[in-house]
Design a protein around this motif. Sequence first.
Motif, PDB file in Angstrom:
ATOM      1  N   ARG A  31      -1.654  49.509  -8.619  1.00  0.00           N
ATOM      2  CA  ARG A  31      -1.079  48.393  -9.376  1.00  0.00           C
ATOM      3  C   ARG A  31      -1.976  48.002 -10.549  1.00  0.00           C
ATOM      4  O   ARG A  31      -1.485  47.712 -11.643  1.00  0.00           O
ATOM      5  N   LEU A  32      -3.283  48.020 -10.350  1.00  0.00           N
ATOM      6  CA  LEU A  32      -4.204  47.663 -11.427  1.00  0.00           C
ATOM      7  C   LEU A  32      -4.195  48.703 -12.544  1.00  0.00           C
ATOM      8  O   LEU A  32      -4.114  48.367 -13.727  1.00  0.00           O
ATOM      9  N   THR A  33      -4.269  49.971 -12.177  1.00  0.00           N
ATOM     10  CA  THR A  33      -4.331  51.024 -13.193  1.00  0.00           C
ATOM     11  C   THR A  33      -3.008  51.157 -13.942  1.00  0.00           C
ATOM     12  O   THR A  33      -2.991  51.619 -15.087  1.00  0.00           O
ATOM     13  N   ASP A  77     -15.545  41.768  -7.635  1.00  0.00           N
ATOM     14  CA  ASP A  77     -14.545  40.871  -8.209  1.00  0.00           C
ATOM     15  C   ASP A  77     -13.444  40.576  -7.199  1.00  0.00           C
ATOM     16  O   ASP A  77     -12.705  39.605  -7.350  1.00  0.00           O
ATOM     17  N   ALA A  78     -13.316  41.426  -6.198  1.00  0.00           N
ATOM     18  CA  ALA A  78     -12.314  41.237  -5.151  1.00  0.00           C
ATOM     19  C   ALA A  78     -12.735  42.055  -3.940  1.00  0.00           C
ATOM     20  O   ALA A  78     -13.480  43.023  -4.064  1.00  0.00           O
ATOM     21  N   LEU A  79     -12.218  41.642  -2.785  1.00  0.00           N
ATOM     22  CA  LEU A  79     -12.630  42.262  -1.525  1.00  0.00           C
ATOM     23  C   LEU A  79     -11.406  42.577  -0.676  1.00  0.00           C
ATOM     24  O   LEU A  79     -10.462  41.790  -0.613  1.00  0.00           O
ATOM     25  N   ILE A  80     -11.435  43.748  -0.039  1.00  0.00           N
ATOM     26  CA  ILE A  80     -10.478  44.087   1.008  1.00  0.00           C
ATOM     27  C   ILE A  80     -11.278  44.176   2.298  1.00  0.00           C
ATOM     28  O   ILE A  80     -12.251  44.928   2.371  1.00  0.00           O
ATOM     29  N   ASP A 107     -18.213  32.798  -2.439  1.00  0.00           N
ATOM     30  CA  ASP A 107     -17.552  31.650  -3.063  1.00  0.00           C
ATOM     31  C   ASP A 107     -16.526  32.095  -4.110  1.00  0.00           C
ATOM     32  O   ASP A 107     -16.858  32.795  -5.077  1.00  0.00           O
ATOM     33  N   GLY A 108     -15.263  31.686  -3.913  1.00  0.00           N
ATOM     34  CA  GLY A 108     -14.213  31.963  -4.877  1.00  0.00           C
ATOM     35  C   GLY A 108     -13.762  33.407  -4.955  1.00  0.00           C
ATOM     36  O   GLY A 108     -12.997  33.757  -5.850  1.00  0.00           O
ATOM     37  N   LEU A 109     -14.203  34.256  -4.038  1.00  0.00           N
ATOM     38  CA  LEU A 109     -13.876  35.675  -4.108  1.00  0.00           C
ATOM     39  C   LEU A 109     -12.508  35.938  -3.485  1.00  0.00           C
ATOM     40  O   LEU A 109     -12.283  35.606  -2.316  1.00  0.00           O
ATOM     41  N   PRO A 110     -11.573  36.535  -4.227  1.00  0.00           N
ATOM     42  CA  PRO A 110     -10.275  36.880  -3.632  1.00  0.00           C
ATOM     43  C   PRO A 110     -10.454  37.938  -2.548  1.00  0.00           C
ATOM     44  O   PRO A 110     -11.118  38.947  -2.767  1.00  0.00           O
ATOM     45  N   VAL A 111      -9.838  37.703  -1.382  1.00  0.00           N
ATOM     46  CA  VAL A 111      -9.985  38.624  -0.254  1.00  0.00           C
ATOM     47  C   VAL A 111      -8.618  38.958   0.323  1.00  0.00           C
ATOM     48  O   VAL A 111      -7.838  38.060   0.654  1.00  0.00           O
ATOM     49  N   LEU A 172      -3.165  41.120  -4.592  1.00  0.00           N
ATOM     50  CA  LEU A 172      -4.577  41.182  -4.958  1.00  0.00           C
ATOM     51  C   LEU A 172      -4.730  41.595  -6.412  1.00  0.00           C
ATOM     52  O   LEU A 172      -5.536  41.011  -7.156  1.00  0.00           O
ATOM     53  N   ALA A 173      -3.952  42.585  -6.835  1.00  0.00           N
ATOM     54  CA  ALA A 173      -4.009  43.003  -8.237  1.00  0.00           C
ATOM     55  C   ALA A 173      -3.596  41.856  -9.154  1.00  0.00           C
ATOM     56  O   ALA A 173      -4.218  41.619 -10.195  1.00  0.00           O
ATOM     57  N   GLY A 174      -2.550  41.133  -8.755  1.00  0.00           N
ATOM     58  CA  GLY A 174      -2.105  40.002  -9.565  1.00  0.00           C
ATOM     59  C   GLY A 174      -3.153  38.911  -9.646  1.00  0.00           C
ATOM     60  O   GLY A 174      -3.338  38.293 -10.699  1.00  0.00           O
ATOM     61  N   ARG A 175      -3.848  38.658  -8.548  1.00  0.00           N
ATOM     62  CA  ARG A 175      -4.918  37.646  -8.557  1.00  0.00           C
ATOM     63  C   ARG A 175      -6.041  38.063  -9.496  1.00  0.00           C
ATOM     64  O   ARG A 175      -6.587  37.244 -10.241  1.00  0.00           O
ATOM     65  N   ILE A 176      -6.385  39.352  -9.483  1.00  0.00           N
ATOM     66  CA  ILE A 176      -7.440  39.854 -10.356  1.00  0.00           C
ATOM     67  C   ILE A 176      -7.010  39.759 -11.813  1.00  0.00           C
ATOM     68  O   ILE A 176      -7.735  39.238 -12.666  1.00  0.00           O
TER      69      ILE A 176
END
Length: 208
Positions: A31-33, A77-80, A107-111, A172-176
């Motif tokens: 989704r990101l690429t 920048d993001a975590l799975i 702190d504030g990291l999208p997971v 997650l891609a949308g949040r990033i």
Amino acid sequence: MTNLVVISAGLSEESSTRMLADRLTTATVDRLTSTGADVSVDIVELRPLAHQIMDAMLTGFASGELAAAVESVRAADALIAVTPVFSASYSGLFKSFFDVLEPGLLDGLPVLLAATAGTERHSLVLDHALRPLFSYLHAEPLPTAVFAATGDWGSTADGALQRRIDRAGGELAGRILGAGGAAPLRSGGPVFDDASPEFVDLEALLAR
């Protein structure tokens, strides 16, 4: 460049936990690429780090490969985060890794949260164990989390699992991407925008 870190707490070399982690990673990266974003992926398998994690809990210091894993999370920048389920909760190895991280690191990291187990009876682990843990750590768990039971990997059920994976990866891609521009990815902000099908207009809701 987006730094995506994947934490897999599977206890075997070819675990369903790692399989789920890989598919969530693929869905997010695709989704990101597709938007032209550059993505760097760092996969952290906790099984080889088990002894170092225990040493860090006793000494208060991470070293070697564990220290490198901690630095990867620091730069993320993001975590799975994917764990197997034991005794109706996340595994001890999974929890111990996050115990050795310094306060404030998430702190504030999208997971994107995910879990695997033998039966669907354990699916509530996402909400009664994982979500509270990462909220306590001041991370930002995404609305969609993914649970995969053994039966979800079959030819018929796999389609439903893949739809959940695609939805979570898209979130997650949308949040990033939604945190793009000059703003840091950990700056917070709403998970949904007006274009999201899940957005609820509060004024309209209260007027009913």
